[in-house]
Design a protein around this motif. Structure first.
Motif, PDB file in Angstrom:
ATOM      1  N   ALA A 119       0.821  -1.210   0.000  1.00 38.22           N
ATOM      2  CA  ALA A 119       0.000   0.000   0.000  1.00 38.22           C
ATOM      3  C   ALA A 119       0.852   1.256   0.000  1.00 38.22           C
ATOM      4  O   ALA A 119       0.450   2.295  -0.539  1.00 38.22           O
ATOM      5  CB  ALA A 119      -0.931  -0.004   1.212  1.00 38.22           C
ATOM      6  N   THR A 158     -11.452  -5.513  -2.801  1.00 41.26           N
ATOM      7  CA  THR A 158     -12.851  -5.098  -2.710  1.00 41.26           C
ATOM      8  C   THR A 158     -13.751  -5.943  -3.598  1.00 41.26           C
ATOM      9  O   THR A 158     -14.823  -6.396  -3.176  1.00 41.26           O
ATOM     10  CB  THR A 158     -12.979  -3.611  -3.085  1.00 41.26           C
ATOM     11  N   ALA A 206      -6.244  -2.574  -3.532  1.00 37.29           N
ATOM     12  CA  ALA A 206      -7.558  -2.248  -2.971  1.00 37.29           C
ATOM     13  C   ALA A 206      -8.692  -2.729  -3.875  1.00 37.29           C
ATOM     14  O   ALA A 206      -9.698  -3.262  -3.394  1.00 37.29           O
ATOM     15  CB  ALA A 206      -7.658  -0.736  -2.750  1.00 37.29           C
TER      16      ALA A 206
END
Length: 563
Positions: free
Chosen positions: A343, A358, A354
């Protein structure tokens, strides 16, 4: 011990996935035994555990609704043949090109999905409903809040705590088995209301090929392709995750596809559903200390023995205890340090991580990998395009007088193209190159072009044409053989070849340019291009204009992004 641990965890999952697929609990158990054993022996991973999975049942539900049980068995056989074909074509190796953020996001997302799947059993709510796993978990929480059942929650959290703390204290002990056994004894000697696995089907069915229907192949082919794609993707990603969770392990992707293909050929013969490697069971296998294929094979043999011998005993295991095992497994699947490092690495890596995470949780794992890979490819193309440069280089003074060299420098410009000239970099290259003004000869040095595609070749030809229309002679030098083949096939620079203006090296091109400038009358200077317009279009080139002649020994570069 690892195989026995996985067998205990795999048993309720196999039964549940069999029921969900529509073929019944026995079909799920048969798949875990037959496919698990075949994939363990012939697969390419030492740590992989195969069997029925939740993702596979999602694909199978529409098939059984439309074609019935025989359709599911036919799809399994066809998918097995497709997987074997992929293995023989040696396509499994290409999964290694999946970016690390995609794999890490997929793994973290799967861990969350597995944890969400355990929420109903953890809370003692067996009738939760929802289309997605998070919706089912939310419904279970609402129902638990209305009618709390603390016993299931306590057992699940207790089993998870014993596993996590015990692994820190004595990593070699099978705390998952110890915790499950303790929870089962507790459920037997106390009046706690805990849901159990329940009665098991007895024995395995006899092999049969009665389901084969050649006339249904055309109708079932799309479903078989979907099952094969899912099996390949999930198995290879699971093997990659297993390698990352272990030390000095490296799977053979093509052999893994071959093993999964054989497993899907064998399972339907005994009435089983299509199978794939299971990340949850593989993770349990690794964490339980597996070091060879013997663990996965033991898992299959243990399940078969449970069906034949110990069905009444296993039927008393609380579902909450198994939920606790998987909760602990999900905690240990996620490497928080690795996720945090990715990240912080780049914004592109963080975005891919991400998105993959998700979509895995919210939608579907195959879609998640597709989205993550697509975004990663776009970001990679953007980075490569930015690395391409169009750099102006000075001419060597050589033996010429100062006045003669000044004349040459003012009317000959040499550009070196660095990096790829492809569709992502081509447009800006055109803007930078056609900005040059007040020169008679432009030399394009092509020796450092790493790659060129059809779009780049067409743009190069367009730039040459625009410069020639302004009376500027264009020379090419140092074209690589592979690039020359592309340019020739598309007819780019054909006139330059006829006129002898394509040279094998730059010194020869410079010598030709000097001769042309010194012995020919130069064309009328063309008014410089409006630099403000180019700036608005996004150009960052600093190529010389009529008001800024290039002087000996200087280098000005337009090194901005070309795409």
């Amino acid at each position: 011990m690892a195989g026995l641990t996985v067998a205990v965890v795999a048993l309720p999952l196999a039964l549940a996935f069999g029921v969900t697929s529509g073929l019944g609990a026995q079909a799920g158990l048969v798949t875990a035994v037959i496919a698990g054993a075949v994939a363990a022996v012939f697969g390419g991973s030492n740590l992989q555990v195969s069997g029925p999975t939740g993702a596979m049942t999602v694909v199978l539900v529409p098939v059984i609704a439309k074609f019935g049980a025989t359709g599911v068995l036919m799809v399994g056989v066809m998918a097995g043949l497709i997987l074997i074909a992929l293995a023989l074509a040696r396509l499994g190796r290409y999964v290694r090109y999946l970016p690390t953020p995609v794999i890490e996001g997929f793994t973290a997302g799967i861990a969350v999905v597995i944890a969400l799947q355990q929420v109903p059993a953890t809370l003692g709510v067996l009738d939760a409903h929802g289309e997605k796993v998070w919706a089912v978990a939310a419904d279970a929480v609402i129902r638990f809040a209305a009618h709390p059942h603390p016993a299931s929650l306590a057992v699940a959290l207790g089993v998870a705590a014993v596993m996590l703390l015990g692994a820190r204290w004595r990593p070699g002990l099978p705390f998952s088995l110890i915790a499950v056994a303790a929870a089962t004894i507790l459920a037997q000697v106390t009046p706690l209301e805990l849901a159990r696995i329940g009665a098991l089907p007895a024995g395995l069915p006899a092999p049969s090929l009665d389901f084969l229907d050649v006339h249904a192949i055309g109708a079932l082919l799309p479903s078989a392709l979907a099952v094969a794609a899912l099996a390949a993707l999930e198995s290879l990603l699971s093997a990659t995750v297993a390698d990352a969770m272990s030390v000095n392990e490296q799977h053979d992707p093509d052999r893994e596809l071959f093993g999964q293909g054989l497993a899907n050929l064998a399972a339907p013969v005994f009435g089983g559903i299509p199978a794939t490697a299971a990340i949850a069971r593989t993770a349990v296998n690794v964490r339980a200390g597996a070091t060879s294929k013997l663990a996965a094979l033991t898992h299959a043999v243990a399940l078969a023995a449970i069906v034949l011998v110990a069905a009444p005993l296993v039927s008393r295991i609380p579902l909450a205890a198994l939920a606790g095992v998987l909760l602990a497994t999900t905690v240990r699947m996620v490497e928080a340090g690795s996720l945090w490092a990715l990240a912080r690495a780049t914004r592109g890596d963080a975005l891919v991580l991400a998105l993959t995470f998700t979509v895995t949780v919210a939608m579907d794992l195959v879609i998640a990998v597709g989205v993550g890979l697509g975004v990663a490819v776009v970001l990679a193309l953007r980075a490569v395009a930015r690395a391409a440069r169009l750099q102006q280089v000075p001419l060597e003074a050589g033996d010429h007088s100062a006045e003669e060299h000044q004349l040459l420098s003012e009317h000959i410009v040499a550009y070196r193209l660095d990096g790829p000239l492809f569709f992502a970099a081509a447009h800006h290259f055109l803007l930078e190159l056609t900005e040059v003004a007040d020169v008679h000869v432009v030399i394009l040095r092509m020796s450092r072009v790493s790659t060129i595609d059809a779009t780049g070749a067409h743009v190069l030809g367009d730039a040459i044409t625009r410069l020639q229309r302004r009376g500027i002679t264009v020379l090419l030098s140092g074209i690589a053989p592979g690039h020359d083949k592309v340019l020739t096939a598309l007819g780019v620079a054909a006139q330059l070849r006829r006129d002898g203006q394509v040279f094998p090296d730059t010194p020869t091109a410079i010598a030709y340019a000097r001769t042309r400038v010194l012995h020919h009358t130069p064309p009328d200077p063309t008014p410089p291009t409006n630099r403000a317009d180019l700036t608005a279009a996004g150009s960052t080139s600093t190529a010389p204009s009529a008001h800024r002649p290039v002087h000996p020994g200087t280098t000005r570069s337009g090194s901005g992004p070309l795409g």
